[in-house]
Enzyme design. Structure first.
Site, PDB file in Angstrom:
ATOM      1  N   HIS A  24       0.799  -1.235   0.000  1.00  0.00           N
ATOM      2  CA  HIS A  24       0.000   0.000   0.000  1.00  0.00           C
ATOM      3  C   HIS A  24       0.822   1.270   0.000  1.00  0.00           C
ATOM      4  O   HIS A  24       0.257   2.360  -0.034  1.00  0.00           O
ATOM      5  CB  HIS A  24      -0.936   0.036   1.207  1.00  0.00           C
ATOM      6  CG  HIS A  24      -2.123  -0.850   1.074  1.00  0.00           C
ATOM      7  ND1 HIS A  24      -3.304  -0.429   0.498  1.00  0.00           N
ATOM      8  CD2 HIS A  24      -2.317  -2.147   1.406  1.00  0.00           C
ATOM      9  CE1 HIS A  24      -4.173  -1.421   0.507  1.00  0.00           C
ATOM     10  NE2 HIS A  24      -3.600  -2.486   1.049  1.00  0.00           N
TER      11      HIS A  24
ATOM     12  N   LYS B  55      -9.203  13.912   3.694  1.00  0.00           N
ATOM     13  CA  LYS B  55      -8.317  12.752   3.765  1.00  0.00           C
ATOM     14  C   LYS B  55      -7.447  12.925   4.995  1.00  0.00           C
ATOM     15  O   LYS B  55      -7.435  13.998   5.595  1.00  0.00           O
ATOM     16  CB  LYS B  55      -7.446  12.642   2.508  1.00  0.00           C
ATOM     17  CG  LYS B  55      -6.755  13.969   2.139  1.00  0.00           C
ATOM     18  CD  LYS B  55      -5.971  13.897   0.835  1.00  0.00           C
ATOM     19  CE  LYS B  55      -6.819  13.901  -0.395  1.00  0.00           C
ATOM     20  NZ  LYS B  55      -6.763  12.649  -1.147  1.00  0.00           N
ATOM     21  N   ARG B  56      -6.690  11.875   5.371  1.00  0.00           N
ATOM     22  CA  ARG B  56      -5.761  12.038   6.484  1.00  0.00           C
ATOM     23  C   ARG B  56      -4.851  13.246   6.214  1.00  0.00           C
ATOM     24  O   ARG B  56      -4.522  13.527   5.063  1.00  0.00           O
ATOM     25  CB  ARG B  56      -4.907  10.771   6.646  1.00  0.00           C
ATOM     26  CG  ARG B  56      -5.670   9.588   7.224  1.00  0.00           C
ATOM     27  CD  ARG B  56      -6.195   9.867   8.617  1.00  0.00           C
ATOM     28  NE  ARG B  56      -5.106  10.001   9.549  1.00  0.00           N
ATOM     29  CZ  ARG B  56      -4.706   9.053  10.392  1.00  0.00           C
ATOM     30  NH1 ARG B  56      -5.324   7.896  10.429  1.00  0.00           N
ATOM     31  NH2 ARG B  56      -3.701   9.259  11.218  1.00  0.00           N
TER      32      ARG B  56
ATOM     33  N   LYS C 295       0.369  14.500   1.193  1.00  0.00           N
ATOM     34  CA  LYS C 295      -0.909  14.818   0.560  1.00  0.00           C
ATOM     35  C   LYS C 295      -1.048  16.323   0.280  1.00  0.00           C
ATOM     36  O   LYS C 295      -1.945  16.761  -0.423  1.00  0.00           O
ATOM     37  CB  LYS C 295      -2.061  14.314   1.422  1.00  0.00           C
ATOM     38  CG  LYS C 295      -2.150  12.770   1.493  1.00  0.00           C
ATOM     39  CD  LYS C 295      -3.253  12.326   2.453  1.00  0.00           C
ATOM     40  CE  LYS C 295      -3.350  10.817   2.605  1.00  0.00           C
ATOM     41  NZ  LYS C 295      -4.078  10.166   1.491  1.00  0.00           N
TER      42      LYS C 295
ATOM     43  N   THR D 125      -8.572   6.598  -2.895  1.00  0.00           N
ATOM     44  CA  THR D 125      -9.932   6.153  -3.204  1.00  0.00           C
ATOM     45  C   THR D 125     -10.908   7.301  -2.991  1.00  0.00           C
ATOM     46  O   THR D 125     -11.986   7.313  -3.567  1.00  0.00           O
ATOM     47  CB  THR D 125     -10.355   4.963  -2.322  1.00  0.00           C
ATOM     48  OG1 THR D 125     -10.047   5.267  -0.954  1.00  0.00           O
ATOM     49  CG2 THR D 125      -9.645   3.693  -2.746  1.00  0.00           C
TER      50      THR D 125
ATOM     51  N   LYS E 267     -14.434   8.371  -5.044  1.00  0.00           N
ATOM     52  CA  LYS E 267     -15.746   8.678  -4.455  1.00  0.00           C
ATOM     53  C   LYS E 267     -16.226  10.048  -4.902  1.00  0.00           C
ATOM     54  O   LYS E 267     -17.405  10.242  -5.209  1.00  0.00           O
ATOM     55  CB  LYS E 267     -15.660   8.665  -2.930  1.00  0.00           C
ATOM     56  CG  LYS E 267     -15.257   7.348  -2.321  1.00  0.00           C
ATOM     57  CD  LYS E 267     -14.912   7.554  -0.837  1.00  0.00           C
ATOM     58  CE  LYS E 267     -14.059   6.433  -0.321  1.00  0.00           C
ATOM     59  NZ  LYS E 267     -13.434   6.779   0.977  1.00  0.00           N
TER      60      LYS E 267
END
Ligand code: PLP
Length: 791
Positions: free
Chosen positions: A335, A526-527, A532, A634, A638
């Site tokens: 992952h 998101k986290r 990110k 993901t 969505k």
């Protein structure tokens, strides 16, 4: 109600009502579970066993009612008691037994395995406390325990008869050819099942979660002499194994308890699957023919050594046969490529907790390295890199290497990620076994992430396409036929607006900030993690703020920038970013010169149920990780599925989303993976960007010098210095100009609502392949070789 909940219907509370509805669903789930198990046993079905430390399930009720075709009945029943079903479902706490994407993927996969009718078990831990609840105090994240079980849950089925001993510690005796693990401690693993219903089928999947329980004999002495405190503390020492989910995401938790958790759930799951197998087949020789065991990341890697231990030590199988059997049973999903997230355990710790497993790992390693040396004689560096043991510094067991050596298939989670795997961290292994490596691009379940979360759009799809898209998401392609229809576009736009009104209400309730549903909803949820790049998003927000102040009369497209996400409790810079979002938000939201032109909000306590409201209300989806860092994503799927346009980098599954929706329907900016690599090799100079781009400099200076934190001007100097002077590891400054220019293109398109809707529809139309049904179909055919049981 009277019979199942013990409440008088005339005075029933909302949660009484919720329990009453749950009991009806539970009875049917129970029936389906028994039937599925009976048939699978009768057919001696080949099964998938999905081992995962995390399952981020969210709420169960709406999904269960939909799968059981009970939604309308339940809604009518609730109305008779002057309740609406939505209020009832909102009483249920989320089952947040995971951190983020990895855990949510496991939950989507269970939904798809059930729906495709694959005989399957998910195995994990029944954490007493799941992902912490996030509160914001004075702009700072504060963590609270998530006691999701405090009122009990109607959705679990305790299996009192199913407990297994799990052993730890001690030493290993080798007595005339026999190996005996003289363990030092033992804890019982007790099974609790959650039944995962398939949609459009009566088949179900099982999520079996293990709770750690002290063995009965524990310190009975203390108990009998009335020393309850000592008895309780002895009990706690055992039971703490399943107390709490490690709230880390992409960083290694190097704690003994974590290693015990990993072994605990793997050992219990292995005993369970072996018992089932022996019951049906009376021999372990054919284990690989009847079970495919999947490792969701390296957390269950110890399963490879555990199966070897069971086969060799407990069932006297010859090592070579056992090893061949192992290799055809296990498969593994990687992952992340980030080095700090690659799990490794000190040899000394493994020796202490799992002495027999360490011996087995050493033997696996020796035989593996002998084999590799025959292929590449004399290349000691090669062997050092392959070894299951990292010998630089304190010796450590590399769990990813154990997974690769013990599995017949290894996959990444997007095309780019899988490609990078064989060219970076697993390049040496790919030389030995190129055929073992493959790709399985992630997906999300359309039942939860469209049918359940977006009833408005679902109704429009039902009218336009019929109801089959729920089970065959490729049907969405046919939306292209409706894209040119102005009336359809108007309906689509009206639905988006309703969803934005719903989201605006949530924002007001949770943050107190009033936002306009007519503004562009720009969403990054998101986290919170440096890779990110929530901070890059924020640099754009501050840029825009300053630009509006400089030219207030310009035709600004009103924007609401929406963040949500949790930071690992020990991750200082991530927490600092959360605080900065709040500080900047306070300034902007209260600046009368700005008004509706720009708002910045942070919705606290991101989780599955919150995501179900946020995703349908988004116009713009921020997927802006440094190219080469986000394995798949993901959240990106969505959001696009719900009609958001993506602004993103050439990273993870963004690349495949772009291929599906077309270049004209997505905003791609910044460096790609090859350019990132090249820049790093040739020497990245963030200072040049700072000095040569006056807008960027003004923004960084404003943050760094305390414009948004006048009470503590130095609050963000470390954060800004890490960019300008600290190497800017994730290349925010390198991508800044491209990002800001692309945001201007977003504005231009949003000025033409009909054009925007057309592109948004194209996004929905292109999302068919990102159904987790497609992903699970690929796993089933290409890795697990399982099919739906024929009944
Ligand atoms: C989908 C999802 C994630 C993953 O989001 P990414 O943007 O892919 O990191 C994390 N948390 C929750 C609650 C989700 O639903």
């Amino acid at each position: 109600m009277l019979h199942t909940v013990g409440a008088d219907p005339a005075h029933a509370s909302r949660s009484d009502m919720m329990l009453a509805v749950a009991q009806v669903a539970r009875a049917q789930l129970s029936e389906r579970w028994v039937h599925t198990q009976r048939e699978e046993a009768r057919h001696k079905a080949r099964r998938v066993v999905y081992l995962s430390m995390e399952f981020l399930m969210g709420r169960t009720m709406s999904n269960a009612l939909a799968a059981l075709n009970l939604t309308e009945g339940a809604a009518a029943g609730a109305l008779q008691h002057a309740q609406n079903l939505e209020d009832l479902t909102n009483c249920e706490p989320d089952a947040a037994l995971g951190n983020g994407g990895l855990g949510r993927l496991a939950a989507c996969f269970l939904d798809s395995m059930a729906t495709l009718g694959l005989p399957s078990f998910g195995y994990g831990i029944r954490y007493e406390y799941g992902m912490f609840a996030q509160d914001i105090q004075n702009g700072c994240q504060v963590e609270y325990p998530d006691s999701w079980l405090k009122d009990g849950t109607p959705w679990e089925f305790p299996r009192a008869e199913l407990t297994y001993p799990v052993r730890f510690g001690g030493w290993v005796a080798h007595e005339d050819g026999k190996v005996i693990w003289k363990h030092a401690g033992e804890v019982a693993a007790k099974a609790y099942d959650m039944v995962v219903p398939g949609h459009g089928t009566h088949k179900v999947s099982t999520l079996r979660l293990w709770k750690a329980v002290a063995p009965d004999h524990i310190d009975l002495g203390a108990f009998n002499t009335g020393d309850y405190a000592r008895a309780a503390s002895a009990k706690n020492e055992y039971e703490n194994i399943s107390w709490v989910l490690y709230p880390n995401d992409s960083t290694l938790a190097g704690r003994e308890l974590r290693l015990k958790q990993e072994y605990f759930f793997v050992a219990a799951s292995m005993q369970d699957l072996i018992k089932r197998h022996l019951h049906e087949h009376h021999t372990l020789d054919n284990l690989a023919e009847h079970v495919a065991i999947h490792l969701n990341d390296t957390h269950p890697a110890i399963g490879v050594a555990e199966l070897m231990r069971i086969l060799c030590d407990e069932h006297s199988m010859h090592w070579d046969r056992a090893w061949a059997l192992c290799g055809s049973t296990f498969s593994y999903t990687n992952h992340t490529l980030m080095p700090e997230a690659l799990e490794s355990w000190p040899v000394s710790l493994v020796q202490h907790v799992l002495p027999r497993h360490l011996e087995i790992i050493f033997r696996i390693n020796k035989e593996f390295l002998d084999q590799a040396a025959r292929l590449c004689p004399g290349d000691h560096d090669f062997l050092k890199r392959l070894s299951l043991i990292d010998e630089t510094g304190e010796r450590r067991v590399r769990m990813a290497h154990l997974c690769v050596v013990g599995s017949h298939r290894i996959n990444g989670v997007s095309a780019l990620h899988s490609d990078l795997l064989v060219h970076t961290i697993f390049a040496d292994f790919a030389k030995l076994w190129p055929h073992r490596f493959t790709n399985m691009t992630n997906g999300v379940t359309p039942r939860r992430w469209l049918a359940q979360s977006n009833p408005g759009l679902s109704r429009l799809l039902d009218v336009s396409l019929g109801p089959d898209w729920r089970l065959d998401l490729d049907q969405l392609k046919r939306l292209k036929e409706h894209q040119g229809d102005a009336a359809f576009r108007a309906q689509f736009r009206a639905i988006k607006r309703e969803n934005k009104v719903r989201l605006a209400k949530l924002i007001q309730q949770t943050t107190g900030v009033v936002v306009s549903p007519d503004s562009l909803f720009d969403v990054q949820v998101k986290r919170i993690h440096e890779y990110k790049r929530q901070l890059l998003n924020l640099l754009h927000v501050v840029t825009r703020y300053k630009a509006i102040l400089a030219d207030p009369q310009a035709a600004w497209v009103p924007r609401t920038v929406i963040f949500a996400g949790k930071a690992a409790s020990s991750y200082v810079s991530a927490k600092s970013i959360i605080r900065l979002i709040h500080d900047v938000g306070l300034t902007i939201n209260n600046d009368p010169r700005i008004g509706d032109k720009l708002k910045l909000v942070f919705i606290p306590n991101y989780g599955v149920s919150l995501a179900e409201i946020i995703m349908p209300g988004a116009d713009l989806s921020e997927q802006i990780s440094t190219a080469g860092t986000e394995a798949s994503g993901t959240g990106n799927m969505k959001l696009a599925l719900n009609g958001a346009l993506t602004i993103g980098t050439d990273d993870g599954a963004n690349i495949e989303i772009r291929q599906q929706v077309g270049d004209e329907n997505i905003f791609i900016f910044g460096l790609n993976t090859a350019e990132v690599r090249h820049l790093r090799i040739t020497g990245y100079q963030p200072l040049n960007h700072y000095e040569n781009n006056p807008t960027l400099k003004a923004v960084l200076d404003a943050i760094g010098e305390g414009e948004f934190s006048p009470d503590e001007p130095g609050r963000y100097s470390a954060l800004v210095n890490s960019l300008v002077w600290g190497g800017d590891h994730y290349l925010l400054l390198a991508d800044y100009a491209s990002y800001v220019a692309t945001q201007a293109q977003v504005d231009d398109l949003y000025r033409q609502p009909d054009q925007w809707s057309q592109r948004a529809i194209a996004n929905v139309a292109g999302m068919g392949v990102f159904s987790s049904d497609r992903t699970i179909g690929e796993y089933a055919r290409q890795i697990w070789h399982v099919g739906p049981a024929a009944y």
